[in-house]
Design an enzyme around this catalytic site. Structure first.
Site, short mmCIF file in Angstrom:
data_model
loop_
_atom_site.label_atom_id
_atom_site.label_comp_id
_atom_site.label_asym_id
_atom_site.label_seq_id
_atom_site.Cartn_x
_atom_site.Cartn_y
_atom_site.Cartn_z
N ASN A 27 2.20 2.02 15.59
CA ASN A 27 3.32 2.92 15.60
C ASN A 27 3.03 4.20 14.84
O ASN A 27 1.97 4.38 14.28
CB ASN A 27 4.49 2.18 14.96
CG ASN A 27 3.99 1.16 13.96
OD1 ASN A 27 3.37 1.53 12.99
ND2 ASN A 27 4.17 -0.12 14.23
N ALA A 28 4.03 5.08 14.85
CA ALA A 28 3.91 6.33 14.11
C ALA A 28 4.09 6.03 12.63
O ALA A 28 5.18 5.72 12.20
CB ALA A 28 4.96 7.32 14.59
N CYS A 29 3.03 6.10 11.89
CA CYS A 29 3.04 5.66 10.50
C CYS A 29 2.28 6.63 9.61
O CYS A 29 1.74 7.63 10.07
CB CYS A 29 2.38 4.29 10.37
SG CYS A 29 3.02 3.05 11.50
N SER A 30 2.23 6.30 8.32
CA SER A 30 1.43 7.06 7.36
C SER A 30 0.67 6.07 6.49
O SER A 30 1.19 5.02 6.14
CB SER A 30 2.32 7.94 6.48
OG SER A 30 3.13 8.80 7.25
N THR A 46 3.33 3.19 5.65
CA THR A 46 4.66 3.06 6.23
C THR A 46 4.52 2.62 7.68
O THR A 46 3.55 2.98 8.35
CB THR A 46 5.44 4.39 6.18
OG1 THR A 46 4.75 5.39 6.92
CG2 THR A 46 5.62 4.85 4.73
#
Length: 350
Positions: A27-30, A46
């Site tokens: 997913n779109a994470c950091s 995240t």
């Protein structure tokens, strides 16, 4: 080395099959790594996704037999290292750490193009992180070992999931692996400390130079798109004060994770056109020095963790718990219970 089979413990061959059937859509994470303090090597991640991924916290002992894809020329292996992971849809690991102090994180990268077919055994991109955790103790070992397999794209929830992989180990070594135009690009070294989503890491690093603290004159951006989150994470990492102990190192890095998290309902006003802006559902912190895996759920004010040293790496049982339980807090190592995933058939080999 003894192997755990489905008949003994409904082992991770079942979870691997579930992974390929239902997917482990990253997913779109950091992701941020702090390897310059003298208390602990710690990394934070995240976990952002547009649907409820039905996560499960799972402890996997040594000796689990696996297959990388269904049928055909599939990678096959037996895990050498125990690991604690967060799964999606009762599937393979999106995030985790093994007993040797190697951690792995799958994140979304929109422009990923995996390699063309060749003679190497195939490994689903959904199993990429778990393969590393099962087989290697260090980033350098993982980079060498991964040369022997070919990463292939698998479909889940009616779509393919373009992914890139971050690795770090207890020495502070780090790597980000991305497939760009069908070629593997590896960024390797202790200076590889921040990762978000699109654009590629090369472009993110070039963009970073436009901002204060990195030679430019732009102020820190505040939006939720991946490029803005990358700049904020790198900026805050650069100014972290010296921690007094490992717990403070973990809490300092967790504060950065909260700053780059995406609230539910947040709107991307950056104008970047990024598709990778989804709400944050989880945060994790790995203390690679002390082998502790922390989970920070959005649905609870509490933080809980697993101390991998308190669990039996030679056990014949896979253990798990439901991280949605809002009563979880503190050390939950002894609260993990025997877990037997339902076996699902493998799809055809990509």
């Amino acid at each position: 080395m003894r192997a755990i089979h489905i008949s003994m413990a409904a082992g991770l061959a079942a979870a691997a099959a579930a992974c390929l059937q239902f997917g482990s859509p990253a997913n779109a994470c950091s992701r941020v790594l702090w390897n310059t303090n003298d208390q602990a090597v710690v990394a934070v991640r995240t976990w952002d996704l547009y649907v409820d991924e039905k996560p499960r916290l799972v402890y996997l002992p040594r000796g689990v037999t696996r297959q990388g894809v269904g049928g055909g020329n599939a990678a096959q292996w037996t895990s050498k290292f125990a690991s604690v992971v967060l799964t999606a849809f009762d599937a393979g690991a999106d995030d985790g750490m093994n007993e040797a102090g190697l951690s792995a994180h799958l994140l979304y990268l929109h422009d990923t193009e995996f390699e063309h077919a060749d003679e190497r055994p195939a490994l689903s991109n959904f199993m990429w992180a778990q393969y590393g955790l099962d087989n290697y103790a260090t980033v350098a070992e993982a980079l060498e070992g991964l040369k022997a397999v070919r990463i292939v794209s698998s479909t889940a929830l009616g779509r393919e999931w373009p992914l890139h992989l971050a690795l770090e180990d207890a020495s502070g070594d780090s790597a980000v692996l991305e497939f760009i135009k069908g070629k593997l690009v590896i960024h390797h070294g202790k200076d590889v400390t921040v990762m978000t989503n699109e654009p590629t890491l090369d472009e993110q690093l070039a963009n970073l130079k436009r901002y204060k603290l990195f030679g430019g004159d732009l102020s820190m951006p505040g939006d939720v798109d991946p490029a803005s989150r990358f700049v904020r994470a790198a900026s805050y990492l650069k100014t972290l004060p010296k921690p007094a102990d490992a717990y403070q190192a973990v809490s300092h890095l967790a504060a950065i994770a909260r700053n780059v998290a995406v609230p539910f309902g947040a709107v991307d006003t950056s104008g970047s056109g990024s598709t990778d802006v989804w709400p944050t559902r989880w945060g994790t912190v790995v203390d690679l020095t002390h082998k502790i895996y922390y989970v920070m759920p959005v649905n609870s004010p509490a933080v809980f963790w697993v101390d991998i040293g308190k669990l039996d790496a030679n056990s014949s049982e896979i253990l798990a718990l439901d991280p949605y339980d809002i009563k979880l807090s503190g050390d939950v190592s002894t609260q993990l219970k025997s877990f037997a995933p339902v076996q699902k058939p493998f799809p055809p080999t990509p």
